[in-house]
Write a protein that holds these residues in place. Structure first.
Motif, mmCIF file in Angstrom:
data_model
loop_
_atom_site.group_PDB
_atom_site.id
_atom_site.type_symbol
_atom_site.label_atom_id
_atom_site.label_comp_id
_atom_site.label_asym_id
_atom_site.label_seq_id
_atom_site.Cartn_x
_atom_site.Cartn_y
_atom_site.Cartn_z
ATOM 1 N N LYS A 155 -5.681 -4.406 -4.640
ATOM 2 C CA LYS A 155 -5.205 -4.442 -4.463
ATOM 3 C C LYS A 155 -3.460 -3.781 -4.670
ATOM 4 N N ASP A 156 -3.665 -3.086 -5.845
ATOM 5 C CA ASP A 156 -2.349 -3.066 -5.945
ATOM 6 C C ASP A 156 -2.304 -1.833 -5.784
ATOM 7 N N GLU A 157 -3.269 -0.606 -4.626
ATOM 8 C CA GLU A 157 -3.252 0.164 -3.216
ATOM 9 C C GLU A 157 -2.061 -0.093 -2.591
ATOM 10 N N LEU A 158 -2.506 -1.128 -2.213
ATOM 11 C CA LEU A 158 -2.340 -1.593 -0.764
ATOM 12 C C LEU A 158 -0.579 -2.414 -1.431
ATOM 13 N N THR A 159 -0.300 -2.833 -2.184
ATOM 14 C CA THR A 159 0.613 -3.375 -2.770
ATOM 15 C C THR A 159 1.946 -1.817 -2.362
ATOM 16 N N ARG A 160 1.354 -0.995 -3.647
ATOM 17 C CA ARG A 160 1.974 0.602 -3.176
ATOM 18 C C ARG A 160 2.068 0.652 -2.083
ATOM 19 N N VAL A 161 1.590 0.714 -0.843
ATOM 20 C CA VAL A 161 1.761 1.416 0.349
ATOM 21 C C VAL A 161 2.800 -0.147 0.747
ATOM 22 N N VAL A 162 2.217 -1.585 0.823
ATOM 23 C CA VAL A 162 3.903 -2.244 0.991
ATOM 24 C C VAL A 162 5.290 -1.523 0.230
ATOM 25 N N ASP A 163 5.090 -1.625 -0.783
ATOM 26 C CA ASP A 163 6.114 -1.257 -1.534
ATOM 27 C C ASP A 163 7.073 -0.062 -0.942
ATOM 28 N N GLU A 164 5.825 1.267 -0.652
ATOM 29 C CA GLU A 164 7.089 2.216 -0.359
ATOM 30 C C GLU A 164 7.231 2.107 1.112
ATOM 31 N N ALA A 165 6.683 1.227 2.241
ATOM 32 C CA ALA A 165 6.791 1.055 3.373
ATOM 33 C C ALA A 165 8.503 0.927 3.626
ATOM 34 N N VAL A 166 8.618 -0.602 2.930
ATOM 35 C CA VAL A 166 9.968 -1.227 2.911
ATOM 36 C C VAL A 166 11.567 -0.767 2.188
ATOM 37 N N ALA A 167 10.369 0.056 1.279
ATOM 38 C CA ALA A 167 11.798 1.269 0.418
ATOM 39 C C ALA A 167 12.070 1.750 1.792
ATOM 40 N N ARG A 168 11.073 3.160 2.382
ATOM 41 C CA ARG A 168 11.346 3.905 3.581
ATOM 42 C C ARG A 168 11.968 3.690 4.480
ATOM 43 N N TYR A 169 12.087 2.150 4.747
ATOM 44 C CA TYR A 169 12.393 2.249 6.690
ATOM 45 C C TYR A 169 14.004 0.906 5.019
ATOM 46 N N ALA A 170 14.283 1.278 4.664
ATOM 47 C CA ALA A 170 15.607 -0.079 4.885
ATOM 48 C C ALA A 170 16.066 0.244 4.981
#
Length: 200
Positions: A155-170
């Motif tokens: 769960k934590d790993e998937l959350t990191r992937v999502v959060d990193e994608a949000v930051a990368r493509y903001a």
């Protein structure tokens, strides 16, 4: 960590304001399509602009949406959903019976809309798929045998992937070649049939 990064957990007032199928739909459209007016929302959901205007005001009263600054007129106001995630209170959190009922309505409506958008994607004719997008998506399901600790790690790993994608493509909203996409990350335990392995 800012409130936007942590997410806003909806309180009783916000839950009550959102606990209406049309308001959940309006909130979802603002998330998917960006800023809208009462008139544009009315066309999208098949309601009168008077009805959508009423629901917009109810959502705005709880800061679930906000008026877009420097856009629109006194007769035609534009509304947007603030950036950041929202969290619904879980069943074990301190809620009144009315609050639990409101949370259930909101959750049911959100996931009904998620399922609807997934089925529309799966059933979309190739002729209606823009060039370059036919094989860009991914829908996958797998089964794993995990301990609670391992599942929490996933769960934590998937959350990191999502959060990193949000930051990368903001900041890419409306950029040439982009389309709004939906990203889903789900991990949960399945009900057991009969006795569990721990009990056998």
């Amino acid at each position: 960590m800012t409130e936007n990064e942590q997410g806003r957990t909806l309180d009783a007032g916000a839950l009550k304001a959102l606990a209406h199928p049309l308001r959940v739909r309006i909130y979802d459209i603002l998330s998917e399509r960006g800023a809208q007016t009462a008139s544009t929302l009315a066309k999208l959901i098949g309601e009168t602009s008077g009805a959508t205007s009423y629901h917009l005001r109810a959502l705005a009263a709880q800061d679930l949406i906000r008026e877009v600054p420097d856009r629109g007129t006194s007769r035609e106001r534009w509304w947007e959903r603030p950036k950041g995630r929202i969290n619904l209170p879980g069943p074990d959190q301190a809620l009144t019976p009315a609050g639990r009922a409101a949370a259930q309505i909101v959750t049911s409506e959100f996931f009904a809309l998620r399922h609807q958008s997934l089925m529309e994607y799966l059933n979309r004719p190739v002729s209606e798929t823009p060039e370059g997008w036919a094989d860009a998506g991914l829908v996958t399901t797998t089964m794993l045998d995990l301990t609670p600790v391992q599942m929490e790690e996933m769960k934590d790993e998937l959350t990191r992937v999502v959060d990193e994608a949000v930051a990368r493509y903001a900041g890419q909203e409306g950029a040439p070649g982009t389309r709004r996409v939906t990203m889903r990350a789900e991990i949960f335990d399945l009900p057991t049939s009969g006795a569990s392995k721990e009990e056998s």
